[in-house]
Structure formats: C-alpha cells, structure tokens
Design a protein around this motif. Sequence first.
Motif, short mmCIF file in Angstrom:
data_model
loop_
_atom_site.label_atom_id
_atom_site.label_comp_id
_atom_site.label_asym_id
_atom_site.label_seq_id
_atom_site.Cartn_x
_atom_site.Cartn_y
_atom_site.Cartn_z
N GLU A 1 0.63 -1.32 -0.17
CA GLU A 1 -0.07 0.05 -0.19
C GLU A 1 0.89 1.32 0.10
O GLU A 1 0.48 2.41 -0.67
CB GLU A 1 -1.02 0.12 1.54
CG GLU A 1 -1.97 -1.28 1.28
CD GLU A 1 -3.42 -0.78 0.64
OE1 GLU A 1 -3.56 0.72 0.60
OE2 GLU A 1 -4.22 -1.47 0.55
N SER B 1 -7.74 -8.08 -5.03
CA SER B 1 -6.95 -6.77 -5.14
C SER B 1 -5.57 -6.92 -5.57
O SER B 1 -4.94 -7.91 -4.64
CB SER B 1 -7.06 -5.88 -3.83
OG SER B 1 -8.53 -5.31 -3.65
N LYS C 1 -3.41 0.32 -7.06
CA LYS C 1 -4.38 -0.94 -6.44
C LYS C 1 -5.57 -1.21 -7.41
O LYS C 1 -6.47 -0.28 -7.51
CB LYS C 1 -4.64 -0.63 -5.02
CG LYS C 1 -5.36 -1.76 -4.16
CD LYS C 1 -5.42 -1.54 -2.70
CE LYS C 1 -6.22 -2.54 -2.29
NZ LYS C 1 -6.53 -2.45 -0.61
N THR D 1 -8.91 -3.65 -7.79
CA THR D 1 -9.84 -4.52 -7.11
C THR D 1 -10.97 -4.98 -8.34
O THR D 1 -11.50 -4.38 -8.84
CB THR D 1 -10.77 -3.90 -6.12
OG1 THR D 1 -9.71 -3.73 -5.07
CG2 THR D 1 -11.33 -5.03 -5.28
N GLY E 1 -12.59 -1.56 -9.03
CA GLY E 1 -12.24 -0.69 -8.05
C GLY E 1 -10.81 -0.12 -8.24
O GLY E 1 -9.86 -0.98 -8.88
N ASN F 1 -7.55 1.95 -6.03
CA ASN F 1 -7.17 2.85 -4.93
C ASN F 1 -8.08 2.69 -4.04
O ASN F 1 -8.39 3.81 -3.29
CB ASN F 1 -6.48 4.01 -5.31
CG ASN F 1 -5.09 3.72 -6.01
OD1 ASN F 1 -4.45 2.65 -6.19
ND2 ASN F 1 -4.69 4.98 -6.68
N ASN F 2 -8.92 1.75 -3.75
CA ASN F 2 -9.99 1.68 -2.66
C ASN F 2 -11.02 2.49 -2.94
O ASN F 2 -11.95 2.60 -2.09
CB ASN F 2 -9.50 1.90 -1.27
CG ASN F 2 -8.27 0.94 -0.70
OD1 ASN F 2 -8.36 -0.10 -1.00
ND2 ASN F 2 -7.06 1.60 -0.16
N GLU F 3 -11.49 2.95 -3.96
CA GLU F 3 -12.57 3.74 -4.56
C GLU F 3 -13.02 2.92 -5.92
O GLU F 3 -12.56 2.17 -6.38
CB GLU F 3 -12.11 5.00 -4.94
CG GLU F 3 -11.20 5.93 -4.14
CD GLU F 3 -12.02 6.57 -2.85
OE1 GLU F 3 -13.18 6.57 -2.95
OE2 GLU F 3 -11.35 7.00 -2.04
#
Length: 263
Positions: free
Chosen positions: A70, A127, A143, A145, A202, A204-206
């Motif tokens: 991360e 991810s 990142k 997902t 997804g 970067n976690n968005e």
Amino acid sequence: MGKLIVNRRSFLTASAAGASSLVLAGCDQFDFLGQRDNQVRDFLERANTLTYQAQRILGGEQALAKTFSETEIRQPMRPNGSTDPRTDEYVALRDNGFADYRFRVIGLVERELSFSLDELRNMPAQSQITRHDCVEGWSCIAKWTGTRLGAILDQAGVKSSARFAVYHCYDVMAGGLSGAEPYYESSDLIDAYHPQSILAYGLNNEVLPVSNGAPVRLRIERALGYKQPKYLHTVELVDSFVRFGKGQGGYWEDHGYDWYGGI
Ligand SMILES: Nc1nc2c(c(=O)[nH]1)N[C@H]1C(S)=C(S)[C@@H](COP(=O)(O)O)O[C@H]1N2
Ligand SMILES: [Mo]
C-alpha cells in the motif's frame, strides 16, 4: 524481457526524432506505424514474436507480475487515452450510474453470459497493487480490485476451438481517414486465465472512476498499458482476430504496436 522492450523503445524514439511531422501527443506519436510497409513496423512485428516466445518459455505461463505494498502506491492512476467517452451508449449508461451496464461473454463458448455490475461485485474479489507501464515512458503503481476473468470464462465454458479473447470497449478513437475506430484489445487464453487477470471495478480503494475506465476495465498485469482495456463491455472468444479492426488484434496494434505487449 525488459531488455527487449527497452531496445524497442529506444529504437522507436530514435525513429520518431527523425520524423518532424509527428504529433508528439500521447500514444499518437506512433501513428506513422500504421503504414503497412513501414520498416519500423516490420521490426516491431519481429521483436513481438521474439518477446512472446521468450516470455512464455522463460517466465512460465502463470508467472505473476510483481506486486507492491500500500505504501508504494506512487500516485493516483494517471488517466491516459480516452478519459471521458462520448458515445451515446456510454453516456446513457454513465448518466444512470451504470445501473444498466452488462458485461457480456460471447463467441466460442458453450453458453453466452451477461452480468450486471452488482453481479460482478458479488463474485469473489481480489485486489492487487501493480505497476502500469505505458509505452509513452511513464508508469504508476496502483491498487486494482475486481473479479477474475478466468472464473467467468469457466462459467461460460470456453470451447476448445477458442484461441484468443477479444475485448470490446465503449469508446471510439478518432481514426485518420477511416473515421472513428472502437477501442478493442485481445489476448491469448493464457493471459485471459492468468491469476492476476481481473475485471477491475475498483481503483485505490475507490469505485473505478470514469477517467480510468468505469465501470469495468481489464487488468492483464504482465502487459503494457495499451493492453489494459478500459470501458469494457464484452469479451468475445475467437479462433482468429483478423475480422476485428484492421486485423492486428487491437486498436494500437492496428496502428503498429506489437500484439503481445509483454513487460
Ligand atoms: N478503452 C480504452 N482502453 C485503454 C485506452 C483507451 O484509450 N481506451 N488507452 C490505453 C493506454 S495507452 C493506457 S496507458 C491505459 C491508461 O490507463 P489509465 O487511464 O487508467 O491510466 O489504458 C489503456 N486502455
Ligand atoms: Mo499507454
């Protein structure tokens, strides 16, 4: 393998520097490679076969792309190529929050399937933090997902006659004399089934933003940037990709890039 790419890239840069009429914007700088009898293009095609064979032999079919932690996410994913598709179909989907989006599996399969975005999101998710390398010479670590393309292909039942997966996108590129050309890509079945090949929704976690290919883009982690199709709506299993675009296996391949595009 890295070495071949570097050599190829410096070769391109050297050739590009000599052609004064080139528009040096984005991937457009390689547009001259669209000429079928172009020497640089021939060179690329030979290098392509070499890279493909060498990577398949040395790397192993399922070798993984390097992943990062991360803290190594270097920057937001830099949007490139199409960033805001304007086709009527895409605009209508986007304006409705992609509620009517369907991802389709067609062609040489036992049963053609389609999935809504919610259905994709409810499948097993994974991810991965990987580096994206664009032939323009920049890279990002981001990142992703999504859900594995291989599992979806298994549900559809890929026929033994299938050799390639063709990926169809919503956006169109401004083609020269031939008019607008839809963005498309393709891979062999090894890359389609690779454990890191995911339909990513997804980033970067968005939620994947429009600029990076919403609602779904494919990640083929061992391939260069142009082999990461955004705005994906269909995967078509085929035994040959000659009938798509100009027959080279992708929008940028039709304009001279190599088909394999491995890193
Ligand atoms: N549908 C579609 N996919 C595409 C492109 C595009 O223009 N349209 N550009 C490609 C190129 S050249 C790169 S480098 C990456 C850029 O991905 P990003 O916008 O998420 O950074 O998408 C690739 N996939
Ligand atoms: Mo790219």
